[in-house]
Design a protein around this motif. Structure first.
Motif, mmCIF file in Angstrom:
data_model
loop_
_atom_site.group_PDB
_atom_site.id
_atom_site.type_symbol
_atom_site.label_atom_id
_atom_site.label_comp_id
_atom_site.label_asym_id
_atom_site.label_seq_id
_atom_site.Cartn_x
_atom_site.Cartn_y
_atom_site.Cartn_z
ATOM 1 N N GLY A 180 67.096 -18.194 4.530
ATOM 2 C CA GLY A 180 67.372 -18.527 5.921
ATOM 3 C C GLY A 180 67.893 -17.370 6.749
ATOM 4 N N THR A 181 68.500 -16.381 6.066
ATOM 5 C CA THR A 181 69.062 -15.248 6.808
ATOM 6 C C THR A 181 68.571 -13.892 6.302
ATOM 7 O OG1 THR A 181 71.020 -15.137 5.367
ATOM 8 C CG2 THR A 181 71.177 -16.528 7.338
ATOM 9 N N ASN A 182 67.724 -13.878 5.270
ATOM 10 C CA ASN A 182 67.294 -12.584 4.719
ATOM 11 C C ASN A 182 65.868 -12.204 5.090
ATOM 12 O OD1 ASN A 182 65.931 -14.396 3.106
ATOM 13 N ND2 ASN A 182 66.714 -13.626 1.156
ATOM 14 N N ILE A 183 65.228 -12.964 5.979
ATOM 15 C CA ILE A 183 63.878 -12.630 6.426
ATOM 16 C C ILE A 183 63.875 -11.262 7.108
ATOM 17 C CG2 ILE A 183 64.158 -13.853 8.627
ATOM 18 C CD1 ILE A 183 61.196 -14.659 8.441
ATOM 19 N N ASN A 184 62.949 -10.399 6.710
ATOM 20 C CA ASN A 184 62.795 -9.037 7.268
ATOM 21 C C ASN A 184 64.003 -8.130 7.011
ATOM 22 O OD1 ASN A 184 60.269 -9.715 8.518
ATOM 23 N ND2 ASN A 184 61.410 -10.667 10.194
ATOM 24 N N ASP A 185 64.916 -8.545 6.157
ATOM 25 C CA ASP A 185 66.143 -7.768 5.935
ATOM 26 C C ASP A 185 65.882 -6.656 4.919
ATOM 27 O OD1 ASP A 185 68.725 -6.839 5.826
ATOM 28 O OD2 ASP A 185 69.535 -8.569 4.742
ATOM 29 N N ASN A 186 65.625 -5.456 5.432
ATOM 30 C CA ASN A 186 65.315 -4.293 4.589
ATOM 31 C C ASN A 186 64.149 -4.573 3.645
ATOM 32 O OD1 ASN A 186 67.318 -2.421 5.544
ATOM 33 N ND2 ASN A 186 68.851 -3.688 4.523
ATOM 34 N N CYS A 187 63.154 -5.254 4.164
ATOM 35 C CA CYS A 187 61.983 -5.567 3.347
ATOM 36 C C CYS A 187 60.795 -5.813 4.265
ATOM 37 C CB CYS A 187 62.251 -6.789 2.469
ATOM 38 S SG CYS A 187 62.726 -8.288 3.368
ATOM 39 N N GLY A 188 59.636 -5.989 3.654
ATOM 40 C CA GLY A 188 58.444 -6.308 4.419
ATOM 41 C C GLY A 188 57.826 -5.118 5.118
ATOM 42 N N SER A 189 56.916 -5.394 6.032
ATOM 43 C CA SER A 189 56.118 -4.337 6.669
ATOM 44 C C SER A 189 56.931 -3.419 7.566
ATOM 45 C CB SER A 189 54.974 -4.969 7.475
ATOM 46 O OG SER A 189 55.479 -5.771 8.523
ATOM 47 N N THR A 190 58.121 -3.859 7.996
ATOM 48 C CA THR A 190 58.949 -2.981 8.845
ATOM 49 C C THR A 190 59.918 -2.147 8.021
ATOM 50 O OG1 THR A 190 60.443 -4.864 9.195
ATOM 51 C CG2 THR A 190 58.807 -4.412 10.910
ATOM 52 N N HIS A 191 60.000 -2.406 6.728
ATOM 53 C CA HIS A 191 60.854 -1.625 5.821
ATOM 54 C C HIS A 191 60.080 -1.415 4.524
ATOM 55 C CE1 HIS A 191 64.357 -2.158 8.455
ATOM 56 N NE2 HIS A 191 63.947 -3.403 8.591
ATOM 57 N N ILE A 192 59.112 -0.523 4.593
ATOM 58 C CA ILE A 192 58.133 -0.372 3.523
ATOM 59 C C ILE A 192 58.673 0.360 2.301
ATOM 60 C CG2 ILE A 192 57.179 1.850 4.283
ATOM 61 C CD1 ILE A 192 55.034 -1.169 3.339
ATOM 62 N N GLU A 193 59.849 0.993 2.431
ATOM 63 C CA GLU A 193 60.348 1.893 1.397
ATOM 64 C C GLU A 193 60.510 1.220 0.041
ATOM 65 O OE1 GLU A 193 62.006 1.215 4.236
ATOM 66 O OE2 GLU A 193 61.473 2.958 5.471
ATOM 67 N N SER A 194 61.022 -0.013 0.035
ATOM 68 C CA SER A 194 61.243 -0.671 -1.257
ATOM 69 C C SER A 194 59.926 -0.976 -1.961
ATOM 70 C CB SER A 194 62.064 -1.954 -1.072
ATOM 71 O OG SER A 194 61.414 -2.863 -0.210
ATOM 72 N N LEU A 195 58.892 -1.324 -1.212
ATOM 73 C CA LEU A 195 57.585 -1.564 -1.826
ATOM 74 C C LEU A 195 57.004 -0.263 -2.368
ATOM 75 C CD1 LEU A 195 55.245 -3.472 -2.526
ATOM 76 C CD2 LEU A 195 54.276 -2.959 -0.271
ATOM 77 N N GLN A 196 57.166 0.832 -1.635
ATOM 78 C CA GLN A 196 56.661 2.121 -2.109
ATOM 79 C C GLN A 196 57.271 2.468 -3.469
ATOM 80 O OE1 GLN A 196 57.755 4.113 1.708
ATOM 81 N NE2 GLN A 196 55.695 4.963 1.634
ATOM 82 N N LYS A 197 58.563 2.267 -3.593
ATOM 83 C CA LYS A 197 59.260 2.550 -4.852
ATOM 84 C C LYS A 197 58.809 1.592 -5.945
ATOM 85 C CE LYS A 197 63.945 2.873 -6.771
ATOM 86 N NZ LYS A 197 65.391 2.684 -6.494
ATOM 87 N N PHE A 198 58.668 0.334 -5.595
ATOM 88 C CA PHE A 198 58.304 -0.705 -6.560
ATOM 89 C C PHE A 198 56.911 -0.470 -7.132
ATOM 90 C CE2 PHE A 198 56.715 -5.009 -7.592
ATOM 91 C CZ PHE A 198 57.710 -5.440 -8.453
#
Length: 453
Positions: free
Chosen positions: A212-230
């Protein structure tokens, strides 16, 4: 753009400038507007979807109450994606649809995206009538009584049919492909993994536990860094990141390099041209697309159109001219043969199809595209129009344009959904980008146009 509705619906902070009462009144108007010309015995039918924000549940009930109060029926898809709502609206014969989402914005914002029965964003004429009603400039709409009051219908089956539709579009199995998905703790959490699992991929998912409060929170298409690392850590072949309502998609290649919307259009456009699926060998872009895209398209004989920023304008150009592919650097990609809106999961499927058909990695497919350095800064202002049209600001922009010449460009534009002016510079070096962006922002600050954070 209207008083309340911007380029992507009625958006604001929940219970500040977008309230449950506003949503109720929008629902009332839609129920009345689409039901007023119905024959006796016919019911207006409106389908509603929502993302995972805490306030989305409040707005869902408020809109449904407004719809049913006027005698129309509200069909609830529950948590789902914007493109799924558009798909259901056009394929299930609904009068219109509402998606409750603020897309890539923080959780405390929300929005009402109204979609017509063809799965398209609502026309400006209807939006003007909604706004007039919200401002009390038109009479109150009549309320239904007795057995004429509408009902709410659980319609999770519509979302499941959309999942089936996506699966049916894949032309190849994803077996033996390791795919990472970043669901942004948003709408894709309820759909994306099911699709990729059904297509045979070895699927790895992050940020798919919305609270409910973590949508788009340092994740997703606007914060791509974690996916790049993953992607690198898991040894995946490719990764895809969605925004809150999953109408955007950005990709990451096996080495963790970002593949943005421009590069995705290039990769898919080249494949579609080879297959004879790219209408008039043309891609529709916006003025925010990278210089590198146009140079890469020129090299392979693909033409392009440019529209103002907003997937609404890309879609309108495509519809008017019959083009089959268009989109934005941000990841709104429209495959007109299959959808009427940007669809992040569909985009992922199309990228996978291209990789499998061409038997190449995403890195190799995107290699001919050389990205020009680009810097975009968002400047929070009190008055977007004033900041954008101030003579001294415009003079500063003209000076930068002159100094860049044919080696770059500057773009100044207001956000359609937030109190921001965006300053973007493209040049052959990042140093030049930083210099010229700062040059214009400094002028805005000197004029007192910028709000302190």
């Amino acid at each position: 753009m209207g008083k309340y509705f911007g380029t992507d619906g009625y958006r604001g902070e929940a219970n500040v400038n977008l309230t449950a009462d506003s949503a109720f009144r929008v629902g009332k108007f839609l129920g009345w507007y689409y039901g007023k010309d119905k024959k006796d015995g016919e019911k207006c039918r409106i389908v509603i979807g929502k993302d995972t924000r805490r306030s989305s549940y409040m707005f869902e009930y408020a809109i449904a109450a407004g719809i049913t109060a006027t005698g129309a029926d509200a069909y609830l898809l529950h948590v789902t994606t914007t493109p799924s709502v558009a798909y259901v609206a056009r394929s299930e014969d609904f009068d219109c649809a509402v998606m409750i989402s603020a897309s890539h914005n923080p959780y405390y914002d929300n929005g009402l995206k109204v979609i017509n029965g063809n799965g398209e964003k609502l026309g400006e004429d209807v939006i003007a009538e909604i706004e007039a009603y919200l401002d009390g400039e038109t009479p109150e709409v009549p309320l239904a009584t007795k057995d004429k009051i509408g009902r709410t219908v659980d319609f999770a089956a519509g979302r499941n049919r959309y999942i089936g539709y996506l699966i049916s579009l894949a032309t190849k199995s994803f077996k033996d492909k390791k795919v990472a998905l970043d669901c942004s703790n948003g709408s894709a959490s309820s759909i994306a993994k099911s699709v990729f699992d059904a297509l045979g991929a070895d699927t790895f998912v992050i940020h798919n536990e919305p609270n409910g409060t973590n949508i788009n929170d340092n994740c997703g298409s606007t914060h791509i860094e974690s996916l790049q690392k993953f992607v690198v850590e898991k040894g995946c072949d490719v990764g895809f990141a969605y925004d809150g309502d999953a109408d955007r998609c950005l990709a990451v290649d096996a080495e963790g390099n970002l593949i943005d919307g421009d590069q995705i259009m290039y990769v898919c456009g080249c494949y579609m041209k080879e297959k004879g699926q790219l209408q008039d060998d043309t891609i529709v872009t916006t003025v925010m697309s990278n210089f590198g895209l146009y140079k890469a398209l020129d090299a392979v004989g693909i033409k392009y159109e440019k529209t103002q920023v907003g997937d609404r304008f890309v879609y309108e150009n495509m519809l008017h001219n019959g083009f089959s592919l268009g989109g934005e650097q941000s990841g709104h990609i429209i495959f007109m043969r299959h959808a009427t809106t940007g669809d992040g999961i569909l985009t992922s499927i199309k990228v996978m199809e291209t990789m499998l058909a061409m038997k190449k990695s995403l890195k190799d497919l995107a290699a001919p595209f050389t990205v020009f350095p680009q810097l975009l800064k968002n400047v929070r202002v009190e008055d977007k129009e004033k900041a954008q049209k101030d003579p001294k600001v415009l003079a500063a922009v003209d000076k930068v344009t002159e100094e860049l010449g044919s080696d770059g460009r500057i773009l100044l534009r207001a956000s359609g959904t937030e109190p921001l002016v965006r300053v973007m510079v493209e040049a052959d070096t990042m140093k030049k980008c930083e210099k010229y962006v700062s040059q214009v922002i400094d002028v805005m600050k000197e004029l007192g146009l910028v709000l302190n954070d």
